[in-house]
Scaffold this motif. Sequence first.
Motif, PDB file in Angstrom:
ATOM      1  N   PHE A   1      -6.427  -4.242 -14.994  1.00 10.49           N
ATOM      2  CA  PHE A   1      -7.739  -4.361 -14.351  1.00 10.49           C
ATOM      3  C   PHE A   1      -7.641  -4.306 -12.827  1.00 10.49           C
ATOM      4  N   CYS A   2      -6.446  -4.052 -12.314  1.00  6.70           N
ATOM      5  CA  CYS A   2      -6.222  -4.221 -10.876  1.00  6.70           C
ATOM      6  C   CYS A   2      -6.091  -2.876 -10.159  1.00  6.70           C
ATOM      7  N   ALA A   3      -6.798  -2.764  -9.035  1.00  3.46           N
ATOM      8  CA  ALA A   3      -6.802  -1.516  -8.268  1.00  3.46           C
ATOM      9  C   ALA A   3      -5.445  -1.242  -7.607  1.00  3.46           C
TER      10      ALA A   3
ATOM     11  N   VAL B   1      -1.679 -15.693  -0.547  1.00  4.77           N
ATOM     12  CA  VAL B   1      -0.927 -14.443  -0.655  1.00  4.77           C
ATOM     13  C   VAL B   1      -1.343 -13.824  -1.982  1.00  4.77           C
ATOM     14  N   MET B   2      -2.519 -13.223  -1.944  1.00  2.02           N
ATOM     15  CA  MET B   2      -3.170 -12.706  -3.156  1.00  2.02           C
ATOM     16  C   MET B   2      -3.701 -11.303  -2.933  1.00  2.02           C
ATOM     17  N   GLY B   3      -3.206 -10.654  -1.903  1.00  6.84           N
ATOM     18  CA  GLY B   3      -3.655  -9.295  -1.637  1.00  6.84           C
ATOM     19  C   GLY B   3      -2.858  -8.308  -2.469  1.00  6.84           C
ATOM     20  N   MET B   4      -2.622  -7.139  -1.890  1.00  2.58           N
ATOM     21  CA  MET B   4      -1.896  -6.118  -2.650  1.00  2.58           C
ATOM     22  C   MET B   4      -0.436  -6.495  -2.811  1.00  2.58           C
ATOM     23  N   GLY B   5       0.095  -6.170  -4.004  1.00  2.35           N
ATOM     24  CA  GLY B   5       1.527  -6.337  -4.225  1.00  2.35           C
ATOM     25  C   GLY B   5       1.903  -7.615  -4.943  1.00  2.35           C
ATOM     26  N   GLU B   6       3.164  -7.686  -5.338  1.00  2.00           N
ATOM     27  CA  GLU B   6       3.692  -8.878  -6.002  1.00  2.00           C
ATOM     28  C   GLU B   6       4.560  -9.634  -4.990  1.00  2.00           C
ATOM     29  N   PRO B   7       4.037 -10.764  -4.472  1.00  2.00           N
ATOM     30  CA  PRO B   7       4.744 -11.471  -3.403  1.00  2.00           C
ATOM     31  C   PRO B   7       6.187 -11.840  -3.757  1.00  2.00           C
ATOM     32  N   LEU B   8       6.401 -12.235  -5.016  1.00  2.00           N
ATOM     33  CA  LEU B   8       7.751 -12.696  -5.359  1.00  2.00           C
ATOM     34  C   LEU B   8       8.734 -11.530  -5.516  1.00  2.00           C
TER      35      LEU B   8
ATOM     36  N   VAL C   1       0.811 -18.975  -2.871  1.00  2.00           N
ATOM     37  CA  VAL C   1       1.407 -17.690  -3.253  1.00  2.00           C
ATOM     38  C   VAL C   1       1.036 -17.435  -4.707  1.00  2.00           C
ATOM     39  N   SER C   2       0.481 -16.264  -4.979  1.00  2.00           N
ATOM     40  CA  SER C   2       0.075 -15.920  -6.344  1.00  2.00           C
ATOM     41  C   SER C   2       1.063 -14.923  -6.930  1.00  2.00           C
ATOM     42  N   THR C   3       1.523 -15.209  -8.136  1.00  2.00           N
ATOM     43  CA  THR C   3       2.500 -14.310  -8.764  1.00  2.00           C
ATOM     44  C   THR C   3       2.075 -13.892 -10.165  1.00  2.00           C
ATOM     45  N   VAL C   4       2.533 -12.717 -10.546  1.00  2.00           N
ATOM     46  CA  VAL C   4       2.306 -12.238 -11.899  1.00  2.00           C
ATOM     47  C   VAL C   4       3.139 -13.086 -12.879  1.00  2.00           C
TER      48      VAL C   4
ATOM     49  N   TYR D   1      -3.215 -21.719 -12.763  1.00  2.00           N
ATOM     50  CA  TYR D   1      -3.139 -20.514 -13.597  1.00  2.00           C
ATOM     51  C   TYR D   1      -4.423 -19.719 -13.419  1.00  2.00           C
ATOM     52  N   GLU D   2      -4.244 -18.469 -13.001  1.00  2.00           N
ATOM     53  CA  GLU D   2      -5.403 -17.615 -12.812  1.00  2.00           C
ATOM     54  C   GLU D   2      -5.698 -16.876 -14.117  1.00  2.00           C
ATOM     55  N   TYR D   3      -6.982 -16.735 -14.387  1.00  2.00           N
ATOM     56  CA  TYR D   3      -7.400 -16.092 -15.638  1.00  2.00           C
ATOM     57  C   TYR D   3      -8.614 -15.222 -15.336  1.00  2.00           C
ATOM     58  N   VAL D   4      -8.384 -13.928 -15.210  1.00  2.00           N
ATOM     59  CA  VAL D   4      -9.485 -12.995 -14.952  1.00  2.00           C
ATOM     60  C   VAL D   4     -10.169 -12.713 -16.282  1.00  2.00           C
ATOM     61  N   LEU D   5     -11.474 -12.961 -16.340  1.00  2.00           N
ATOM     62  CA  LEU D   5     -12.195 -12.745 -17.603  1.00  2.00           C
ATOM     63  C   LEU D   5     -12.617 -11.283 -17.748  1.00  2.00           C
TER      64      LEU D   5
ATOM     65  N   ILE E   1     -11.464 -16.388 -12.999  1.00  2.00           N
ATOM     66  CA  ILE E   1     -11.868 -15.416 -11.972  1.00  2.00           C
ATOM     67  C   ILE E   1     -12.775 -14.343 -12.582  1.00  2.00           C
ATOM     68  N   PRO E   2     -13.981 -14.192 -12.047  1.00  2.00           N
ATOM     69  CA  PRO E   2     -14.807 -13.075 -12.526  1.00  2.00           C
ATOM     70  C   PRO E   2     -14.149 -11.768 -12.092  1.00  2.00           C
ATOM     71  N   MET E   3     -14.077 -10.813 -12.983  1.00  2.00           N
ATOM     72  CA  MET E   3     -13.427  -9.552 -12.613  1.00  2.00           C
ATOM     73  C   MET E   3     -14.292  -8.767 -11.631  1.00  2.00           C
ATOM     74  N   ASN E   4     -13.657  -8.278 -10.579  1.00  2.00           N
ATOM     75  CA  ASN E   4     -14.333  -7.355  -9.669  1.00  2.00           C
ATOM     76  C   ASN E   4     -14.210  -5.968 -10.260  1.00  2.00           C
TER      77      ASN E   4
HETATM   78  N1  SAH Z   1       0.656  -9.816  -7.842  1.00  2.00           N
HETATM   79  C1  SAH Z   1       0.179 -11.130  -7.617  1.00  2.00           C
HETATM   80  C2  SAH Z   1      -0.732 -11.309  -6.412  1.00  2.00           C
HETATM   81  C3  SAH Z   1      -1.755 -10.253  -6.133  1.00  2.00           C
HETATM   82  S1  SAH Z   1      -3.167 -10.195  -7.177  1.00  2.00           S
HETATM   83  C4  SAH Z   1      -0.462 -11.664  -8.893  1.00  2.00           C
HETATM   84  O1  SAH Z   1      -0.474 -10.959  -9.891  1.00  2.00           O
HETATM   85  O2  SAH Z   1      -0.899 -12.808  -8.906  1.00  2.00           O
HETATM   86  C5  SAH Z   1      -4.038 -11.688  -6.871  1.00  2.00           C
HETATM   87  C6  SAH Z   1      -4.971 -12.090  -7.972  1.00  2.00           C
HETATM   88  O3  SAH Z   1      -6.077 -11.182  -8.045  1.00  2.00           O
HETATM   89  C7  SAH Z   1      -4.289 -12.068  -9.329  1.00  2.00           C
HETATM   90  O4  SAH Z   1      -4.639 -13.186 -10.089  1.00  2.00           O
HETATM   91  C8  SAH Z   1      -4.868 -10.807  -9.948  1.00  2.00           C
HETATM   92  O5  SAH Z   1      -4.762 -10.843 -11.324  1.00  2.00           O
HETATM   93  C9  SAH Z   1      -6.292 -10.828  -9.403  1.00  2.00           C
HETATM   94  N2  SAH Z   1      -6.982  -9.535  -9.497  1.00  2.00           N
HETATM   95  C10 SAH Z   1      -6.486  -8.317  -9.397  1.00  2.00           C
HETATM   96  N3  SAH Z   1      -7.425  -7.376  -9.615  1.00  2.00           N
HETATM   97  C11 SAH Z   1      -8.573  -8.039  -9.826  1.00  2.00           C
HETATM   98  C12 SAH Z   1      -9.922  -7.632 -10.133  1.00  2.00           C
HETATM   99  N4  SAH Z   1     -10.262  -6.351 -10.240  1.00  2.00           N
HETATM  100  N5  SAH Z   1     -10.827  -8.604 -10.303  1.00  2.00           N
HETATM  101  C13 SAH Z   1     -10.496  -9.904 -10.196  1.00  2.00           C
HETATM  102  N6  SAH Z   1      -9.273 -10.341  -9.919  1.00  2.00           N
HETATM  103  C14 SAH Z   1      -8.319  -9.426  -9.747  1.00  2.00           C
END
Ligand code: SAH
Length: 358
Positions: A118-120, A157-164, A197-200, A262-266, A294-297
């Motif tokens: 779901f991620c750009a 640290v939740m922008g582009m990329g995998e911080p870890l 710091v947010s990680t996959v 724990y992040e959970y994009v619905l 997290i509501p999905m963008n």
């Molecule tokens: N790679 C790291 C950090 C970057 S993404 C990670 O996976 O956590 C930061 C957060 O944004 C993550 O929880 C990711 O799942 C969420 N995210 C990515 N695309 C999204 C979208 N389209 N809508 C909502 N959240 C999104």
Amino acid sequence: MNDVQTRPLLSVDLEHWCDEHNVPGYRAGQIRRWVYERRANSFAEMNDLPQALRTQLEAEFTLFTSTIVRHQVSTDRTEKLLLKLEDGETVECVLMRETGRRTVCISTQVGCGMGCIFCASGLMGVKRNLTTAEILEQVLRLDRVMKDNERIANIVVMGMGEPLANLQALMPALRTLTMLVTEPGGGMGLSPRRITVSTVGLPDRMRELADSDFGCNLAVSLHAPNDELRSRIVPVNKGTGIAAILGAADDYFQKTGRRVSYEYVLLAGINDEPEHARELAKLLRGHQAHVNVIPMNAVSPLDLSGSSQERTNSFVHELQACGINVTVRKRKGADIDAACGQLRLSESEHVMLDAAPT
Ligand code: SAH
């Protein structure tokens, strides 16, 4: 224009440089204040430095190596920058405003190699890691976007990329941000508790972060309550598995005392059933955990959509009924493509369109 001979100032040990150039050591502290506190945009502005030193700095260093190619301001006053780096790659960073609190969101890689569906950011794969200077520069650029009386309170640290996957560049940047401006190698004097710091979910790297004794907050992007579903949403899960991630998260809490969230994009029709909420609650029971729903963008090229408000509410209620701490992340900057990677993606779509034969 950047001279190819110059080095990024943010990558330089200023005390060492002063020492080598017979410049009194206290000048290093003055330069740092201009960079981290006084929001200078050029060496010329640093008017408590002798002119000769300013000229010398100008000749040898670049204060900022990126250029701002897009600057968007949302109706909720979220601001987003698309920065073009020296090699022409672009990254995004975002300033979010809440009453009395300013949070900046920064990137660690150009693109991302994790491929979450779901991620750009993942759509174009990972191009390269950012350098420490490029990570710091995002914070400083956003700091300069703010009004005089505004100060950065939090960094995510939740922008582009995998911080870890880029800890080697990220850690020195975060350490600088937490050190005082008066200390060699400082800084903004932010508490590590103000950094998340947010990680996959890379278990070995999570342990490395715990062992570094840095003590920032850790967020894990879980998005599913079982391996079968998670591997569909987060492909790298196939090589790790939820159990190993939870184990590393528990160790993180033990070592640092920092609760893991724990992040959970619905995602509509994929991971948003009440049954998923119950399964998630069961999975997290006994762990120190906080769930951030997290509501999905929406991401334009993807055929996925976020869950409805009603669906989101019932998911949250289900979790709460099972005794799980839960918050729903507010959407910020929805009108300016604020989901990570979206702006870079739309920019490259423009480029592709521009380049297409007519
Ligand atoms: N790679 C790291 C950090 C970057 S993404 C990670 O996976 O956590 C930061 C957060 O944004 C993550 O929880 C990711 O799942 C969420 N995210 C990515 N695309 C999204 C979208 N389209 N809508 C909502 N959240 C999104």
